[in-house]
Scaffold this motif. Structure first.
Motif, short mmCIF file in Angstrom:
data_model
loop_
_atom_site.label_atom_id
_atom_site.label_comp_id
_atom_site.label_asym_id
_atom_site.label_seq_id
_atom_site.Cartn_x
_atom_site.Cartn_y
_atom_site.Cartn_z
N UNK A 1 0.04 4.81 -14.86
CA UNK A 1 -0.98 4.35 -13.96
C UNK A 1 -0.46 4.93 -12.73
N UNK A 2 0.41 6.76 -12.50
CA UNK A 2 0.36 7.16 -11.73
C UNK A 2 -0.64 8.08 -11.57
N UNK A 3 -0.59 8.03 -10.23
CA UNK A 3 -2.03 9.21 -9.73
C UNK A 3 -1.32 10.35 -9.54
N UNK A 4 0.05 10.87 -9.27
CA UNK A 4 0.42 12.00 -8.86
C UNK A 4 0.43 13.01 -9.68
N UNK B 1 1.14 -1.23 0.22
CA UNK B 1 -0.01 0.08 -0.37
C UNK B 1 0.91 1.70 0.07
N UNK B 2 0.76 2.25 -1.15
CA UNK B 2 1.42 3.21 -1.21
C UNK B 2 1.43 3.74 -2.42
N UNK B 3 1.77 5.16 -2.80
CA UNK B 3 1.69 6.03 -4.20
C UNK B 3 1.77 4.94 -5.01
N UNK B 4 2.00 4.93 -6.36
CA UNK B 4 2.70 3.93 -7.74
C UNK B 4 4.05 5.03 -7.80
N UNK B 5 3.89 5.52 -7.76
CA UNK B 5 5.45 6.59 -7.95
C UNK B 5 6.34 6.15 -6.97
N UNK B 6 6.27 5.78 -6.17
CA UNK B 6 7.08 5.26 -4.49
C UNK B 6 7.40 3.59 -5.14
#
Length: 268
Positions: free
Chosen positions: A262-265, A185-190
């Motif tokens: 895929x990113x949501x940043x 569980x984390x931000x996809x960018x990480x």
């Protein structure tokens, strides 16, 4: 002839002393930056060399101001503790009320928190239901604080004995490959860098966790260790470059098509 040589000599002295002059007008001492793996934002090799978007960003600030940035490699949880005690000057971290007390926050980006798992993993048809019912073994990065709701979720998952915290995203990627955990569980960018490193991009299922609020991340500059003049100068320079979109530009130079899709940043 002598006059011409003297002019050239004086010009060379001026050129050599530019960094010293700039440093005097900027940072009075080296700025200590806590370094731990943060995906493409901060990478650390076996020789403890720090690279990535953050290192590139501060290298540009160093070039324009003369400020020196010294990276101290350490586990994430230790880095956050050292920020609170004023033993490091700067860190990239998510925004929390506790950190706001001890350091000045500079916003860089916000992101959605997602459940990242393998597409081929069997599930009931609703992977978030599987998560909340304790059917998924989850690994997270030790020391991450993505807000109160995130921490509440970790407490709930821990109660079902399906949660483990580890040192970085590479460990999680390896454990997913060897079926020692089901998801993170984390931000996809990480997770980008680790997914690419272990050839997981096409195998991953990205499921946004909508009941967790978007979290904000950026830089924290300590209120305790740096001289006040240095702190204000550094904050001003960082804010100026962030507002000019430099981190966003560096990010786009490094990400792949899969990462963008895929990113949501969202950059501020």
């Amino acid at each position: 002839m002598f006059k011409q040589i003297s002019v050239i000599y004086l010009s060379l002295i001026a050129f050599v002393n530019v960094p010293a002059v700039m440093a005097a007008g900027g940072c009075s001492r080296p700025v200590v930056v806590a370094a731990s793996p943060l995906g493409i934002f901060m990478e650390i090799d076996e020789q403890k060399k720090v690279t990535g978007i953050i290192a590139d960003f501060f290298a540009e600030i160093s070039q324009s101001t003369g400020c020196q940035f010294v990276y101290e490699v350490m586990p994430r949880i230790r880095a956050l503790h050292m920020l609170e005690t004023g033993k490091i000057d700067l860190i990239a971290a998510s925004k929390t009320p506790k950190r706001d007390i001890v350091a000045d926050y500079i916003g860089v980006a916000s992101a959605r928190i997602s459940l990242i798992s393998l597409k081929e993993r069997p599930n009931s048809g609703n992977i978030l239901n599987d998560l909340m019912s304790g059917k998924i073994r989850v690994n997270v990065i030790r020391g991450y604080d993505l807000g109160p709701k995130y921490l509440e979720l970790l407490v709930q998952l821990s109660a079902s004995h399906n949660l483990e915290d580890v040192i970085d995203a590479d460990v999680i990627a390896q454990k997913i490959i060897y079926q020692r955990c089901d998801a993170t569980i984390m931000a996809v960018s990480n997770f980008f860098k680790s997914a690419k490193k272990y050839n997981l991009e096409s195998r991953l299922l990205i499921t946004p966790i909508d009941f967790l609020p978007i979290y904000h991340s950026g830089f924290y500059v300590t209120k305790k260790g740096l001289p006040e003049k240095d702190r204000f100068f550094l904050i001003d320079k960082i804010i100026s470059k962030v507002k000019a979109g430099r981190i966003k530009e560096l990010y786009r130079e490094k990400v792949s098509k899969w990462e963008e899709e895929t990113n949501s940043i969202i950059f501020e």
